[in-house]
Design a protein around this motif. Structure first.
Motif, PDB file in Angstrom:
ATOM      1  N   ASN A 167     -64.287  18.053  65.275  1.00 30.01           N
ATOM      2  CA  ASN A 167     -63.081  18.575  64.618  1.00 30.01           C
ATOM      3  C   ASN A 167     -61.899  18.434  65.581  1.00 30.01           C
ATOM      4  O   ASN A 167     -62.070  18.033  66.733  1.00 30.01           O
ATOM      5  N   TRP A 168     -60.711  18.742  65.100  1.00 28.31           N
ATOM      6  CA  TRP A 168     -59.501  18.491  65.886  1.00 28.31           C
ATOM      7  C   TRP A 168     -58.515  19.628  65.704  1.00 28.31           C
ATOM      8  O   TRP A 168     -58.257  20.069  64.582  1.00 28.31           O
ATOM      9  N   PRO A 169     -57.936  20.122  66.827  1.00 24.20           N
ATOM     10  CA  PRO A 169     -57.045  21.275  66.716  1.00 24.20           C
ATOM     11  C   PRO A 169     -55.654  20.914  66.190  1.00 24.20           C
ATOM     12  O   PRO A 169     -55.156  19.810  66.440  1.00 24.20           O
ATOM     13  N   ILE A 170     -55.067  21.855  65.499  1.00 26.29           N
ATOM     14  CA  ILE A 170     -53.684  21.718  65.025  1.00 26.29           C
ATOM     15  C   ILE A 170     -52.884  22.810  65.727  1.00 26.29           C
ATOM     16  O   ILE A 170     -53.009  23.999  65.426  1.00 26.29           O
ATOM     17  N   GLY A 171     -52.114  22.394  66.741  1.00 26.52           N
ATOM     18  CA  GLY A 171     -51.332  23.357  67.522  1.00 26.52           C
ATOM     19  C   GLY A 171     -52.210  24.145  68.470  1.00 26.52           C
ATOM     20  O   GLY A 171     -53.414  23.912  68.595  1.00 26.52           O
ATOM     21  N   GLY A 178     -55.167  25.867  63.099  1.00 26.12           N
ATOM     22  CA  GLY A 178     -56.533  25.690  62.626  1.00 26.12           C
ATOM     23  C   GLY A 178     -57.124  24.395  63.154  1.00 26.12           C
ATOM     24  O   GLY A 178     -56.607  23.801  64.099  1.00 26.12           O
ATOM     25  N   VAL A 179     -58.221  23.936  62.522  1.00 24.21           N
ATOM     26  CA  VAL A 179     -58.860  22.689  62.943  1.00 24.21           C
ATOM     27  C   VAL A 179     -59.119  21.784  61.737  1.00 24.21           C
ATOM     28  O   VAL A 179     -59.383  22.253  60.629  1.00 24.21           O
ATOM     29  N   TYR A 180     -59.051  20.491  62.021  1.00 19.62           N
ATOM     30  CA  TYR A 180     -59.313  19.468  61.001  1.00 19.62           C
ATOM     31  C   TYR A 180     -60.735  18.959  61.187  1.00 19.62           C
ATOM     32  O   TYR A 180     -61.125  18.560  62.296  1.00 19.62           O
ATOM     33  N   ASP A 215     -47.446  23.114  53.180  1.00 25.51           N
ATOM     34  CA  ASP A 215     -47.022  24.502  52.923  1.00 25.51           C
ATOM     35  C   ASP A 215     -47.700  25.458  53.906  1.00 25.51           C
ATOM     36  O   ASP A 215     -47.089  26.436  54.346  1.00 25.51           O
ATOM     37  N   ARG A 216     -48.964  25.161  54.244  1.00 23.71           N
ATOM     38  CA  ARG A 216     -49.726  26.069  55.103  1.00 23.71           C
ATOM     39  C   ARG A 216     -49.422  25.871  56.593  1.00 23.71           C
ATOM     40  O   ARG A 216     -49.395  26.836  57.349  1.00 23.71           O
ATOM     41  N   ILE A 217     -49.224  24.619  57.034  1.00 19.75           N
ATOM     42  CA  ILE A 217     -49.066  24.404  58.478  1.00 19.75           C
ATOM     43  C   ILE A 217     -47.671  23.909  58.881  1.00 19.75           C
ATOM     44  O   ILE A 217     -47.345  23.864  60.061  1.00 19.75           O
ATOM     45  N   GLY A 218     -46.845  23.554  57.902  1.00 12.65           N
ATOM     46  CA  GLY A 218     -45.487  23.083  58.193  1.00 12.65           C
ATOM     47  C   GLY A 218     -45.430  21.568  58.336  1.00 12.65           C
ATOM     48  O   GLY A 218     -46.423  20.920  58.683  1.00 12.65           O
ATOM     49  N   ASP A 219     -44.246  21.002  58.067  1.00 11.71           N
ATOM     50  CA  ASP A 219     -44.080  19.536  58.081  1.00 11.71           C
ATOM     51  C   ASP A 219     -44.377  18.919  59.446  1.00 11.71           C
ATOM     52  O   ASP A 219     -45.036  17.879  59.538  1.00 11.71           O
ATOM     53  N   TYR A 222     -48.021  18.846  60.183  1.00 13.26           N
ATOM     54  CA  TYR A 222     -48.666  17.910  59.263  1.00 13.26           C
ATOM     55  C   TYR A 222     -48.490  16.470  59.780  1.00 13.26           C
ATOM     56  O   TYR A 222     -49.458  15.699  59.839  1.00 13.26           O
ATOM     57  N   ASP A 223     -47.265  16.137  60.163  1.00 13.46           N
ATOM     58  CA  ASP A 223     -46.978  14.776  60.669  1.00 13.46           C
ATOM     59  C   ASP A 223     -47.764  14.492  61.957  1.00 13.46           C
ATOM     60  O   ASP A 223     -48.306  13.400  62.136  1.00 13.46           O
ATOM     61  N   LYS A 224     -47.816  15.482  62.830  1.00 12.90           N
ATOM     62  CA  LYS A 224     -48.560  15.327  64.096  1.00 12.90           C
ATOM     63  C   LYS A 224     -50.047  15.107  63.819  1.00 12.90           C
ATOM     64  O   LYS A 224     -50.711  14.267  64.456  1.00 12.90           O
ATOM     65  N   LEU A 225     -50.584  15.845  62.847  1.00 12.76           N
ATOM     66  CA  LEU A 225     -52.002  15.701  62.495  1.00 12.76           C
ATOM     67  C   LEU A 225     -52.292  14.289  61.990  1.00 12.76           C
ATOM     68  O   LEU A 225     -53.310  13.693  62.367  1.00 12.76           O
ATOM     69  N   GLN A 226     -51.406  13.737  61.169  1.00  9.99           N
ATOM     70  CA  GLN A 226     -51.614  12.381  60.646  1.00  9.99           C
ATOM     71  C   GLN A 226     -51.636  11.354  61.787  1.00  9.99           C
ATOM     72  O   GLN A 226     -52.469  10.449  61.805  1.00  9.99           O
ATOM     73  N   GLU A 227     -50.752  11.543  62.751  1.00 15.94           N
ATOM     74  CA  GLU A 227     -50.720  10.652  63.924  1.00 15.94           C
ATOM     75  C   GLU A 227     -52.020  10.763  64.725  1.00 15.94           C
ATOM     76  O   GLU A 227     -52.613   9.753  65.130  1.00 15.94           O
ATOM     77  N   ASP A 228     -52.440  12.011  64.932  1.00 19.63           N
ATOM     78  CA  ASP A 228     -53.660  12.252  65.715  1.00 19.63           C
ATOM     79  C   ASP A 228     -54.887  11.645  65.036  1.00 19.63           C
ATOM     80  O   ASP A 228     -55.731  11.033  65.699  1.00 19.63           O
ATOM     81  N   ILE A 229     -54.991  11.814  63.718  1.00 21.80           N
ATOM     82  CA  ILE A 229     -56.139  11.276  62.967  1.00 21.80           C
ATOM     83  C   ILE A 229     -56.202   9.760  63.110  1.00 21.80           C
ATOM     84  O   ILE A 229     -57.268   9.184  63.348  1.00 21.80           O
TER      85      ILE A 229
END
Length: 527
Positions: A167-171, A178-180, A215-219, A222-229
């Motif tokens: 899994n991968w951390p968000i912030g 949370g985690v992805y 809506d839950r984690i903010g724009d 969200y953008d950072k998560l897409q880059e990380d993935i």
């Protein structure tokens, strides 16, 4: 249930970490999920509550560190799990090493803000030597943390093992969202469990639902998560069960043990990725855990766990068959049959089945040594031995009250048999002069504390300048009395009478070898 199916349920692992990385907290949360304790934090809670017993020695409570390894057992979703809790402090790495010999896999806890620390490296290398599966839990994501990519790079470069984030951390810190989950492609939103209870129901969002996730984690997150993935999918190693089992790839999880976040996910993945007890090597070949004949080896001895009874417990890893209280077995090194009485299992329920993979503590009347083999079969064998770490610090020990000589000798011998210290004597004298060798200096403090509190003996320690020790491999071929030494060398002997040399400087070792033709020296003791 058959012996085979019982053994297949077993999972036995050790938890290793640097001090303060959160190992004790993670251990406690595992026990919480398994129902072995009712409330997290109850270690310091009411005496009537079920509580974690991993830090049982008074000095551990005072110093806030684990100085001995404990064994805790619980059941979870059809599995019977044995946790071997280990000292985090580097001065007690020898105890950790012996404990890892009894484990089938290891969980490595890393503080997200500190990364790979000195002690983690030392303990990790022991796991690598044994080729056991290693699972990484990067803890304290609810606090400020290092960049997760940097943490992975550090694990790979410093420890030399490939990583596969499950899994991968968000912030992180106050901004920890949370985690992805990379396989399920969803996000578990961070929610802290309150008042020591189990994890509250966390909200899980489908990562493909852009509107809801934003809506839950903010724009920005969200953008950072897409880059990380995208980066992870292109650069990180793919999950490979064979590599994990061989100890070449570590699955990595992110979470917060204190708030229970990510602990249950980690535990469930861990159980699915590990195997039941594996065969063990012996001098008679490989011993299959599913063999009906009972066999075990002693990996730890602990005296005086119960102040009310001056007890002495030998902890054994069961390698095959089933243990029954009061059973008769061969003590191979002792050369005689013994009855295994007063069995104890930490936190296990009464009348519990004890099978291969489990850890059992049996009453030791003073006959066991670390590494001893116990077997039921008429065909006697010995499991691979547990090497001894060479001590790096030495001190002469003197008792302050000479009238307590008997208690002093008993206490120091019992503590030495546990493997925490090694005792030596002057080469040509009796027990009047006792020299103690330890791997880490904090063990001197524990020795002093335990002799005073458990045996009523006060001692004075006089540090000696020696840092290097060598056993003489061929004493029958050499006249030890006539060895030509150096000014910083001293002749001593161990409790079995084996001659040794200690040196203040490493270069003196080669000099002595050059001066004494035919002399053979070893860093390991003779069994």
């Amino acid at each position: 249930m058959s012996l085979e199916s019982e053994i297949k349920k077993r999972r036995t692992f050790a938890i290793i970490s640097h001090p303060d990385a959160g190992k004790t907290t993670l251990t406690e949360k595992f026990l919480l999920y398994g129902g072995a304790i009712n409330l997290a934090g109850s270690v310091k809670g009411k005496k009537t509550a079920k509580h974690a017993v991993s830090d049982w020695m008074e000095i551990e409570k005072e110093r806030g560190i684990s100085v001995t390894s404990s064994v805790l057992q619980f059941n979870y979703e059809g599995y019977c799990i044995n946790i071997l809790d280990t000292p985090g402090h580097e001065d007690f790495s020898e105890d950790t090493y012996r404990t890892l010999m009894a484990a089938d896999s290891a969980v490595m806890v890393i503080d997200a803000s500190k990364g790979v620390e000195k002690q983690t490296i030392k303990l990790f290398k022991v796991c690598v030597m044994r080729h056991i599966p290693i699972f990484t839990f990067i803890n304290k994501m609810d606090r400020e943390a290092n960049d997760p990519f940097e943490l992975l790079d550090e694990i790979e470069s410093v420890l030399g093992i490939a990583t596969c984030p499950i899994n991968w951390p968000i912030g992180c810190g106050k901004e920890f969202k949370g985690v992805y989950d990379r396989k399920e492609k969803n996000v578990s939103l961070f929610k802290a469990a309150m008042n020591g209870q189990k994890e509250v129901d966390t909200e899980i969002v489908d990562a493909s639902d852009e509107a809801v996730l934003k809506d839950r984690i903010g724009d920005a997150f969200y953008d950072k998560l897409q880059e990380d993935i995208e980066l992870l999918d292109g650069a990180s190693a793919e999950f490979d069960q064979e590599m994990v089992s061989a100890g070449d790839l570590t699955p990595v999880f992110f979470g917060s043990a204190l708030t229970n976040f990510g602990v249950q996910t980690f535990l469930e993945h861990f159980l699915s990725m590990t195997t039941s007890p594996l065969p063990r090597k012996s001098d008679q070949g490989v011993i299959d855990p599913f063999t009906e004949d009972f066999s075990a080896f002693v990996f730890k001895i602990q005296a005086n766990m119960n102040k009310a009874h001056r007890d002495r417990i030998a902890f054994m890893r069961i390698c095959s068959g089933k243990f029954e209280a009061g059973m008769e077995a061969n003590h191979v090194q002792g050369g005689k049959k013994i009855r295994l009485s007063q069995p104890q299992q930490m936190m296990a329920e009464e009348r519990h089945i004890v099978d291969a993979g489990d850890i059992i503590g049996v009453f030791d009347p003073g006959i066991f040594s670390i590494g001893d083999t116990i077997c039921k079969s008429n065909k006697k064998f010995t499991f691979e031995g547990i090497p001894t770490f060479a001590p790096e610090h030495f001190a002469r020990v003197r008792q302050i009250d000479t009238m307590k000589r008997k208690q002093f000798i008993k206490g120091i011998n019992q503590i030495a048999q546990e493997g925490a210290i090694q005792i030596f004597q002057e080469f040509n004298t009796g027990m009047e002069e006792i020299i103690v060798g330890v791997v880490g200096v904090l063990q001197f403090e524990v020795l002093e504390y335990r002799l005073k509190n458990e045996y009523g003996v006060d001692i004075r320690l006089e540090p000696l300048p020696y840092e290097h020790i060598r056993w003489i491999e061929n004493p029958e071929e050499i006249d030890v009395n006539r060895i030509v030494g150096t000014s910083d060398m001293k002749k001593i002997k161990d409790l079995k009478g084996n001659p040794l040399l200690v040196f203040a400087n490493s270069w003196s070792v080669n000099m002595v070898l050059e001066r004494n033709e035919g002399l053979k020296l070893s860093e390991f003791g003779r069994n």
